[in-house]
Design a protein around this motif. Sequence first.
Motif, PDB file in Angstrom:
ATOM      1  N   THR A   5       7.028   5.829   9.733  1.00  0.00           N
ATOM      2  CA  THR A   5       7.044   4.148   9.625  1.00  0.00           C
ATOM      3  C   THR A   5       8.303   3.661   8.142  1.00  0.00           C
ATOM      4  O   THR A   5       8.267   4.168   6.938  1.00  0.00           O
ATOM      5  CB  THR A   5       6.245   3.601   8.834  1.00  0.00           C
ATOM      6  N   VAL A   6       9.048   2.745   8.629  1.00  0.00           N
ATOM      7  CA  VAL A   6      10.066   2.346   7.932  1.00  0.00           C
ATOM      8  C   VAL A   6       9.443   0.363   8.406  1.00  0.00           C
ATOM      9  O   VAL A   6       8.908   0.038   8.828  1.00  0.00           O
ATOM     10  CB  VAL A   6      11.823   1.966   8.850  1.00  0.00           C
ATOM     11  N   ILE A   7       9.558   0.582   6.638  1.00  0.00           N
ATOM     12  CA  ILE A   7       8.417  -0.633   5.921  1.00  0.00           C
ATOM     13  C   ILE A   7      10.309  -2.053   5.584  1.00  0.00           C
ATOM     14  O   ILE A   7      10.994  -1.562   5.132  1.00  0.00           O
ATOM     15  CB  ILE A   7       7.932  -0.737   4.767  1.00  0.00           C
ATOM     16  N   LEU A  64       0.663  -4.569   9.590  1.00  0.00           N
ATOM     17  CA  LEU A  64       1.278  -2.924   8.591  1.00  0.00           C
ATOM     18  C   LEU A  64       0.029  -2.304   8.657  1.00  0.00           C
ATOM     19  O   LEU A  64       0.459  -1.219   8.954  1.00  0.00           O
ATOM     20  CB  LEU A  64       0.755  -3.836   7.619  1.00  0.00           C
ATOM     21  N   GLU A  65      -1.235  -2.499   8.996  1.00  0.00           N
ATOM     22  CA  GLU A  65      -2.088  -1.485   9.185  1.00  0.00           C
ATOM     23  C   GLU A  65      -1.839  -0.908  10.272  1.00  0.00           C
ATOM     24  O   GLU A  65      -1.054   0.546  10.083  1.00  0.00           O
ATOM     25  CB  GLU A  65      -3.256  -1.869   9.638  1.00  0.00           C
ATOM     26  N   LYS A  66      -0.900  -0.918  11.400  1.00  0.00           N
ATOM     27  CA  LYS A  66      -0.997  -0.037  12.751  1.00  0.00           C
ATOM     28  C   LYS A  66       0.574   0.524  12.908  1.00  0.00           C
ATOM     29  O   LYS A  66       0.575   2.100  13.341  1.00  0.00           O
ATOM     30  CB  LYS A  66      -0.670  -1.046  13.821  1.00  0.00           C
ATOM     31  N   ALA A  67       0.788   0.255  11.491  1.00  0.00           N
ATOM     32  CA  ALA A  67       2.287   0.703  11.087  1.00  0.00           C
ATOM     33  C   ALA A  67       1.931   2.083  10.427  1.00  0.00           C
ATOM     34  O   ALA A  67       3.318   2.897  10.800  1.00  0.00           O
ATOM     35  CB  ALA A  67       3.240  -0.301  10.979  1.00  0.00           C
ATOM     36  N   LEU A  68       1.292   1.884   9.457  1.00  0.00           N
ATOM     37  CA  LEU A  68       1.273   2.764   8.527  1.00  0.00           C
ATOM     38  C   LEU A  68      -0.009   4.347   9.446  1.00  0.00           C
ATOM     39  O   LEU A  68       0.584   5.698   8.718  1.00  0.00           O
ATOM     40  CB  LEU A  68       0.521   2.247   7.334  1.00  0.00           C
ATOM     41  N   LYS A  69      -0.709   3.310   9.755  1.00  0.00           N
ATOM     42  CA  LYS A  69      -1.740   4.637   9.816  1.00  0.00           C
ATOM     43  C   LYS A  69      -1.306   5.828  10.900  1.00  0.00           C
ATOM     44  O   LYS A  69      -0.319   5.455  11.913  1.00  0.00           O
ATOM     45  CB  LYS A  69      -2.627   4.076  11.058  1.00  0.00           C
ATOM     46  N   GLY A  70      -1.468   6.790  10.154  1.00  0.00           N
ATOM     47  CA  GLY A  70      -1.261   8.159  10.540  1.00  0.00           C
ATOM     48  C   GLY A  70       0.320   8.352  10.095  1.00  0.00           C
ATOM     49  O   GLY A  70       0.943   9.783  10.556  1.00  0.00           O
ATOM     50  N   ALA A  71       0.749   7.740   9.245  1.00  0.00           N
ATOM     51  CA  ALA A  71       2.043   8.138   9.266  1.00  0.00           C
ATOM     52  C   ALA A  71       2.390   9.207   7.875  1.00  0.00           C
ATOM     53  O   ALA A  71       1.630   9.183   6.957  1.00  0.00           O
ATOM     54  CB  ALA A  71       2.845   6.769   8.054  1.00  0.00           C
ATOM     55  N   ASP A  72       2.947   9.951   8.668  1.00  0.00           N
ATOM     56  CA  ASP A  72       3.025  11.595   7.602  1.00  0.00           C
ATOM     57  C   ASP A  72       4.516  11.032   6.481  1.00  0.00           C
ATOM     58  O   ASP A  72       4.753  11.575   4.954  1.00  0.00           O
ATOM     59  CB  ASP A  72       3.703  12.688   8.668  1.00  0.00           C
ATOM     60  N   ILE A  73       5.323  10.220   6.525  1.00  0.00           N
ATOM     61  CA  ILE A  73       6.619   9.707   5.728  1.00  0.00           C
ATOM     62  C   ILE A  73       6.807   8.092   6.169  1.00  0.00           C
ATOM     63  O   ILE A  73       6.518   7.706   7.073  1.00  0.00           O
ATOM     64  CB  ILE A  73       7.717  10.121   5.973  1.00  0.00           C
ATOM     65  N   VAL A  74       6.739   7.385   5.358  1.00  0.00           N
ATOM     66  CA  VAL A  74       7.293   6.227   4.979  1.00  0.00           C
ATOM     67  C   VAL A  74       8.225   5.933   4.169  1.00  0.00           C
ATOM     68  O   VAL A  74       8.749   6.279   2.928  1.00  0.00           O
ATOM     69  CB  VAL A  74       6.024   5.684   4.433  1.00  0.00           C
ATOM     70  N   ILE A 106       0.009   1.024   1.676  1.00  0.00           N
ATOM     71  CA  ILE A 106       0.065   2.951   2.008  1.00  0.00           C
ATOM     72  C   ILE A 106      -1.151   3.569   2.100  1.00  0.00           C
ATOM     73  O   ILE A 106      -1.562   4.071   2.279  1.00  0.00           O
ATOM     74  CB  ILE A 106       0.933   3.336   0.969  1.00  0.00           C
ATOM     75  N   ALA A 107      -2.147   3.133   0.238  1.00  0.00           N
ATOM     76  CA  ALA A 107      -3.054   3.409  -0.929  1.00  0.00           C
ATOM     77  C   ALA A 107      -4.312   3.208   0.682  1.00  0.00           C
ATOM     78  O   ALA A 107      -4.902   4.541   0.361  1.00  0.00           O
ATOM     79  CB  ALA A 107      -3.054   2.768  -1.528  1.00  0.00           C
ATOM     80  N   ALA A 108      -4.671   2.913   1.110  1.00  0.00           N
ATOM     81  CA  ALA A 108      -5.787   2.167   2.143  1.00  0.00           C
ATOM     82  C   ALA A 108      -5.487   3.122   3.568  1.00  0.00           C
ATOM     83  O   ALA A 108      -6.347   3.390   4.488  1.00  0.00           O
ATOM     84  CB  ALA A 108      -5.442   0.761   2.608  1.00  0.00           C
ATOM     85  N   HIS A 109      -3.878   3.192   4.111  1.00  0.00           N
ATOM     86  CA  HIS A 109      -3.906   3.362   5.954  1.00  0.00           C
ATOM     87  C   HIS A 109      -2.634   4.991   5.902  1.00  0.00           C
ATOM     88  O   HIS A 109      -2.307   5.241   6.789  1.00  0.00           O
ATOM     89  CB  HIS A 109      -2.838   2.454   6.570  1.00  0.00           C
ATOM     90  N   ALA A 110      -2.342   5.312   4.986  1.00  0.00           N
ATOM     91  CA  ALA A 110      -1.600   6.192   4.522  1.00  0.00           C
ATOM     92  C   ALA A 110      -1.546   6.864   3.244  1.00  0.00           C
ATOM     93  O   ALA A 110      -0.531   7.027   3.080  1.00  0.00           O
ATOM     94  CB  ALA A 110      -0.101   5.887   5.479  1.00  0.00           C
ATOM     95  N   ALA A 130       3.862   4.216  -8.238  1.00  0.00           N
ATOM     96  CA  ALA A 130       2.371   4.858  -8.414  1.00  0.00           C
ATOM     97  C   ALA A 130       1.333   4.347  -8.861  1.00  0.00           C
ATOM     98  O   ALA A 130       0.540   4.660  -9.274  1.00  0.00           O
ATOM     99  CB  ALA A 130       3.579   5.590  -9.496  1.00  0.00           C
ATOM    100  N   GLU A 131       1.928   3.089  -9.612  1.00  0.00           N
ATOM    101  CA  GLU A 131       0.885   2.487 -10.508  1.00  0.00           C
ATOM    102  C   GLU A 131      -0.482   2.392  -9.998  1.00  0.00           C
ATOM    103  O   GLU A 131      -1.644   2.565  -9.479  1.00  0.00           O
ATOM    104  CB  GLU A 131       1.268   1.289 -11.154  1.00  0.00           C
ATOM    105  N   VAL A 132      -0.494   1.461  -8.676  1.00  0.00           N
ATOM    106  CA  VAL A 132      -0.973   1.629  -7.263  1.00  0.00           C
ATOM    107  C   VAL A 132      -1.390   1.918  -6.744  1.00  0.00           C
ATOM    108  O   VAL A 132      -2.800   1.737  -6.476  1.00  0.00           O
ATOM    109  CB  VAL A 132       0.218   0.018  -6.384  1.00  0.00           C
ATOM    110  N   LEU A 133      -0.923   3.357  -6.601  1.00  0.00           N
ATOM    111  CA  LEU A 133      -1.460   4.818  -6.116  1.00  0.00           C
ATOM    112  C   LEU A 133      -2.679   5.505  -6.988  1.00  0.00           C
ATOM    113  O   LEU A 133      -3.274   5.427  -6.268  1.00  0.00           O
ATOM    114  CB  LEU A 133      -0.533   5.549  -5.547  1.00  0.00           C
ATOM    115  N   LYS A 134      -2.360   5.019  -8.113  1.00  0.00           N
ATOM    116  CA  LYS A 134      -3.589   5.748  -9.183  1.00  0.00           C
ATOM    117  C   LYS A 134      -4.893   4.912  -8.907  1.00  0.00           C
ATOM    118  O   LYS A 134      -5.743   5.183  -9.363  1.00  0.00           O
ATOM    119  CB  LYS A 134      -2.536   5.635 -10.831  1.00  0.00           C
TER     120      LYS A 134
END
Length: 332
Positions: A5-7, A64-74, A106-110, A130-134
């Motif tokens: 996925t490219v954002i 955004l959810e559709k683009a990220l869902k199931g992504a292996d690399i963003v 990303i945290a929610a969907h990938a 990093a802080e968001v993902l934490k």
Amino acid sequence: MVKATVIGAAGGIGQPLSLLLKQNTLITDLALYDVVNSPGVAADISHINTPSVVKGYLPPDGGLEKALKGADIVVIPAGVPRKPGMTRDDLFNINASIVRDIAVGIAAHAPKAFVLVISNPVNSTVPICAEVLKKKGVYDPKRLFGVTTLDVVRASTFVAEAAGQPTDSLKFKIPVIGGHSGVTIVPLLSQTSPSVSLDQSTVESLTNRIQFGGDEVVKAKDGAGSATLSMAFAGARFASAVLEAASGKGSSQPEYAYVDLTSESGGKEVASAIGASPAYFSVPVTLGPNGVEKIHGLGKVNDYEQGLIKKAVEDLDGNISKGVSFVESSKL
């Protein structure tokens, strides 16, 4: 099956980056997201006869959810580009919010994806991610990267030119450590392979050119943009290295990336070698199926380079703190 996925896919970096990723035969599903024009970019490159199926997404209808869902690399080149007179830090107020919101997605969907941050200022946007993902409980330091490959690419090109061998730039390997902005970029020219004989004046000139190479492009484009094509090349190259390692076909040669030094025990050795402990630093890493497999040491560093590292760390501490503070003051 590999989904990339490219954002920010419709931007100056995003379009050529998407084109290059379409040529990567490891990718079977290429999702392109942006606030405008991404379906058009997707339609255009979808005609290229390589394996990946391409789809473009916009914000409406959960794009955004559709683009990220199931992504292996963003891969994230989203944000505003630099303009004449702007530093990467000048971009912070705009791009920080963009990257924060992407990280929430990303945290929610990938949450298991490899995340490659190109959006400047990388020294601060990687800590934001990093802080968001934490905060969302899904942070894996081995899978988050600030893409500093362009600094390595520039170093090879500029050293080859200085050595009088401009057509042989691929053979020159120069470690570039630190961060991804101005004096935080530290080329270790004493470790150039194959070795070249450079006087101190040339070393200092090359160091400055590698650190501020982006300014050359901004000036040459006369206000019309920044380093988009070379950055797309560097981003695609690093993304390919990550995907090859994930597939079990990675190179034994280290890549350079801006990573969390706690992601692997070798980070402690790096911190000891530089006499400081920044949370993030661009270092040589071996990539594996789970991301950062090993952080390598910095090798023998001379006195001039030690001075460069000291300046880099001073700036990086502020850059990193700025990113962390931004998330702490945000409502997620």
